[in-house]
Design a protein around this motif. Structure first.
Motif, short mmCIF file in Angstrom:
data_model
loop_
_atom_site.label_atom_id
_atom_site.label_comp_id
_atom_site.label_asym_id
_atom_site.label_seq_id
_atom_site.Cartn_x
_atom_site.Cartn_y
_atom_site.Cartn_z
N ARG A 205 -6.29 10.31 1.42
CA ARG A 205 -5.81 9.52 0.27
C ARG A 205 -6.21 8.05 0.37
O ARG A 205 -6.21 7.32 -0.61
CB ARG A 205 -4.29 9.64 0.13
N ARG B 159 1.38 7.38 -8.61
CA ARG B 159 0.62 7.33 -7.37
C ARG B 159 -0.86 7.00 -7.59
O ARG B 159 -1.42 7.28 -8.64
CB ARG B 159 0.70 8.69 -6.67
N LEU C 139 0.75 4.26 -2.77
CA LEU C 139 0.24 5.58 -2.38
C LEU C 139 1.28 6.67 -2.55
O LEU C 139 0.96 7.80 -2.91
CB LEU C 139 -0.23 5.54 -0.92
N ASP C 140 2.55 6.32 -2.30
CA ASP C 140 3.59 7.35 -2.22
C ASP C 140 4.50 7.45 -3.43
O ASP C 140 5.00 8.51 -3.76
CB ASP C 140 4.46 7.11 -0.97
N GLU C 141 4.77 6.30 -4.07
CA GLU C 141 5.72 6.33 -5.17
C GLU C 141 4.98 6.52 -6.48
O GLU C 141 3.89 5.97 -6.66
CB GLU C 141 6.50 4.99 -5.23
N LEU D 178 -3.96 2.21 8.16
CA LEU D 178 -3.47 2.73 6.88
C LEU D 178 -4.20 4.03 6.52
O LEU D 178 -3.58 5.02 6.10
CB LEU D 178 -3.68 1.69 5.78
N ARG E 4 -3.01 6.90 8.54
CA ARG E 4 -1.69 7.38 8.15
C ARG E 4 -1.71 8.17 6.85
O ARG E 4 -0.78 8.91 6.54
CB ARG E 4 -0.74 6.17 7.97
N HIS E 5 -2.76 7.95 6.04
CA HIS E 5 -2.86 8.66 4.75
C HIS E 5 -4.18 9.39 4.67
O HIS E 5 -5.02 9.07 3.81
CB HIS E 5 -2.75 7.67 3.59
N ALA F 108 0.82 -1.22 0.00
CA ALA F 108 0.00 0.00 0.00
C ALA F 108 0.85 1.26 0.00
O ALA F 108 0.59 2.20 -0.77
CB ALA F 108 -0.95 -0.01 1.20
N ASP F 109 1.87 1.31 0.84
CA ASP F 109 2.66 2.54 0.91
C ASP F 109 3.31 2.86 -0.43
O ASP F 109 3.36 4.02 -0.84
CB ASP F 109 3.70 2.43 2.03
N GLN F 110 3.80 1.82 -1.11
CA GLN F 110 4.41 2.06 -2.42
C GLN F 110 3.38 2.59 -3.41
O GLN F 110 3.67 3.52 -4.18
CB GLN F 110 5.02 0.75 -2.97
#
Ligand code: ADP
Length: 494
Positions: free
Chosen positions: A361, A334, A329-331, A354, A357-358, A325-327
Motif C-alpha cells: 500500500r 483511504r 492509509l487506514d482511515e 512506513l 509497515r504497509h 500517513a497512517d490516517q
C-alpha cells in the motif's frame, strides 16, 4: 546597444549532466529559451566529470593565470550541446574533477573548499565580463544564479571600473534564498577581495562572507522564480536574514515564474507505459497500473494513489506527510502512497519504515531517478507537495500538465500555479488542485481529504484535470520577462 543581448549565464548545475534540483533544469531550459528569443547566450559551468565525459570534443579556448588570492589557474573549454547551446566549461581538475555532487562529497558532506571552488567560478565569470577577458566575445549581461555565482557582481564592483573596463550589467537570480554560501571571514584574502569588501554594504553577513548577499548587494537587477516568492522574501519569515536588503532593493526585484521543459509532456513522454492528453484521459489509468506493478503495490481501484517526488527535507514538508500517513492509509477515505526521493537520512529511514509497515500500500523508492519521476507524475492520481516554502517548484507544474491534481501549501510558486478547488473557482474554470495554509499535519490532512473526495467524483475530477492540463507554463513566456529584466539592468544609472 542592440536589443538582442549577449548573455553569460553562470551556473553550478546543468541538466541532464549535473543536477541536484530545479536549478539544473532551469540552467538547461532558460538559456535555450533566451536563445530562441534572439539572445546570444553562453553558459559558464564547472567542468565536472559528467560534463567532460559528455563532451570529449570540448576544446581549450583560453588559459587563465591564477587570479589574486589563492585561487588557482584554470582553463576554458568550449563545447556545444546537441541542441546548439554553447557551453564554456571551467576546467580546474583540483576543484571540479571529483566524484559526488556539485557541492558535496559522495558521503554528502559539503566540500571543505567550496568557498574557493565557487569563488573561482565567480571570479572567472567577472573576468569574462571585463575587458581583461581572454575571449573576443564580451557579454552585455552577466546572469548569476544562486550563491555559487553570487560573488561575481562583487568582483565586478571591487576589481573593475564599472564604466570603463567592465561595463557589463549584472542580474542575480534567487532560486532558493535558504542556501546562501556562508564562509569564514578569513577566506576574504584567499578569494582575492579587498579588506574594504568586508562591510555590511559589501560581502559581510553577521561576521561571515555571504556569496548570495554579495550578489544581491551588487547586481544591477535581482530576480526570483515566482511573483509570490518575490514578496515573501522581503518579509521576516522567509527572508532568511536578507529581507532587509531585499526590501531596500525592492524596486530592482522581480518574480518570474519558471517554465516547464517540453520533455514534460504526457502526449510524447517516452518513459510512460501509455501516452495521453487532455482528450484521452481514460488512458492515464494504464500508467497507474504499470506504476503499481513496477513498485509492487496492490491494485486498489477504490483508493487514489498519492505521490511524492521530492528532496526529502524539512523545506518540502515531508515530515507533515509522515505525521498523517497512517490516517491517510487506514482511515476512510483511504489512499495508497508512492514516494520517490532522497535527502536527509532521518526521512529516508522514516519512509522506508512506513513502506515496510504497509506492504503493498506504500512504496518508498529512495534515490534519484528522472525516468521514474515521469512515471510517478503520470501514474499517480494526486500529487502531494506540502512545502514550508517553495520559490517556484517544478513538480506541481509537471503534475498539472500530467492531469494529476496537486495538493500544495499556498506558498511561493505553489500559490502562483495551483488554484484551490472551490465552488467559485470551479465555476470560473480555474480550479486545478487543492491548497492549504498553516504548515501542519491537520491542514494537510484536511486538504488531502478534500482531494480524495473530489477524486471519487469523476466528472468533477475531469474538470480539475483539464483545467490543470490547459495551463501555459512555457519557457518562451519566462524568457520574454528575463529579456525585460536585462533591458532594465543595462539602463542602470551611470
Ligand atoms: P527543488 O529544486 O527545491 O528540489 P523543484 O520542484 O523546483 O524542487 O525541482 C525539483 C526537480 O528535481 C524536479 O525536476 C524533480 O522532478 C526532480 N527531483 C527531485 N527529487 C527527485 C528524485 N528523487 N528523483 C527524480 N527526480 C527528482
Amino acid at each position: 546597444m542592440s536589443s538582442a543581448p549577449r548573455v553569460l549565464f553562470v551556473t553550478s548545475e546543468i541538466a541532464p549532466w549535473q543536477k541536484t534540483g530545479g536549478l539544473g533544469d532551469i540552467s538547461a531550459a532558460l538559456p535555450a529559451a533566451l536563445a530562441s528569443a534572439g539572445a546570444d547566450v553562453r553558459i559558464l559551468v564547472p567542468a565536472y566529470p559528467a560534463l567532460t565525459a559528455a563532451f570529449p570534443e570540448a576544446r581549450e579556448i583560453a588559459r587563465m593565470a591564477p587570479p589574486a588570492g589563492t585561487l588557482p589557474a584554470s582553463r576554458l573549454l568550449a563545447a556545444t550541446t546537441a541542441t546548439g547551446m554553447p557551453l564554456l566549461l571551467l576546467d580546474c581538475p583540483d576543484f571540479f574533477a571529483r566524484l559526488g555532487g556539485p557541492y558535496q562529497s559522495p558521503g554528502r558532506r559539503n566540500w571543505p573548499d567550496n568557498a574557493l571552488r565557487f569563488g573561482l567560478l565567480s571570479r572567472v565569470a567577472a573576468l569574462l565580463a571585463s575587458n581583461d577577458s581572454p575571449l573576443d566575445w564580451r557579454p552585455d549581461i552577466l546572469h548569476c544564479n544562486d550563491w555559487p555565482s553570487g560573488l561575481a557582481p562583487a568582483y565586478l564592483h571591487y576589481l573593475y571600473d564599472r564604466r570603463g573596463d567592465a561595463a557589463c550589467a549584472s542580474v542575480m537570480t534567487i532560486h532558493n534564498l535558504a542556501f546562501q554560501g556562508l564562509f569564514p571571514a578569513q577566506r576574504l584574502v584567499d578569494l582575492g577581495l579587498p579588506e574594504a569588501a568586508f562591510v555590511y554594504d559589501g560581502v559581510e553577513f553577521h561576521g561571515q562572507i555571504s556569496f548570495l548577499k554579495a550578489g544581491l548587494q551588487f547586481a544591477d537587477r535581482i530576480s526570483t522564480v515566482s511573483p509570490t516568492y518575490a514578496q515573501e522574501i522581503q518579509q521576516d519569515e522567509l527572508g532568511f536574514g536578507l529581507d532587509g536588503l531585499l526590501r531596500y532593493r525592492s524596486a530592482d526585484l522581480r518574480g518570474i515564474l519558471n517554465g516547464v521543459e517540453a520533455s514534460w509532456n504526457s502526449a510524447t513522454d517516452p518513459y510512460l507505459a501509455q501516452r495521453y492528453d487532455a482528450r484521452h484521459l481514460a488512458a492515464k489509468v494504464k500508467n497507474r497500473k504499470a506504476l503499481a506493478a513496477e513498485l509492487g503495490l496492490i491494485e486498489e481501484a477504490a483508493a487514489p494513489l498519492l505521490a511524492i517526488v521530492s528532496r526529502l527535507t524539512e523545506q518540502k514538508g515531508v515530515d507533515l506527510v509522515l505525521a498523517i500517513a497512517d490516517q491517510l492509509l487506514d482511515e476512510p477515505p483511504r489512499a495508497q502512497l508512492a514516494v520517490l526521493g532522497n535527502g536527509e537520512a532521518e526521512f529516508e529511514t522514516a519512509f522506508r519504515t512506513l513502506a515496510a509497515r504497509h506492504p503493498g500500500r506504500v512504496a518508498a523508492v529512495i534515490g534519484f531517478d528522472e525516468r521514474l519521476a515521469h512515471r510517478f507524475e503520470a501514474g499517480a492520481d494526486i500529487f502531494l507537495m506540502p512545502s514550508r516554502f517553495e520559490p517556484c517548484g517544478l513538480n506541481q507544474m509537471y503534475s498539472l500538465r500530467y492531469g494529476t491534481p496537486p495538493v500544495v501549501r499556498a506558498t511561493g510558486g505553489l500559490a502562483d500555479t495551483v488554484t484551490d478547488c472551490t465552488a467559485q473557482t470551479l465555476a470560473a474554470g480555474s480550479a486545478n488542485g487543492f491548497t492549504f495554509g498553516p504548515p501542519d499535519g491537520a491542514s494537510l490532512l484536511a486538504a488531502t481529504r478534500r482531494a480524495i473526495d473530489a477524486w471519487h467524483r469523476p466528472k468533477l475530477w475531469r474538470r480539475l484535470q483539464k483545467n490543470g492540463m490547459a495551463a501555459d507554463f512555457s519557457w518562451a513566456k519566462a524568457a520574454a520577462d528575463y529579456l525585460d529584466v536585462y533591458r532594465a539592468a543595462r539602463h542602470r544609472p551611470a
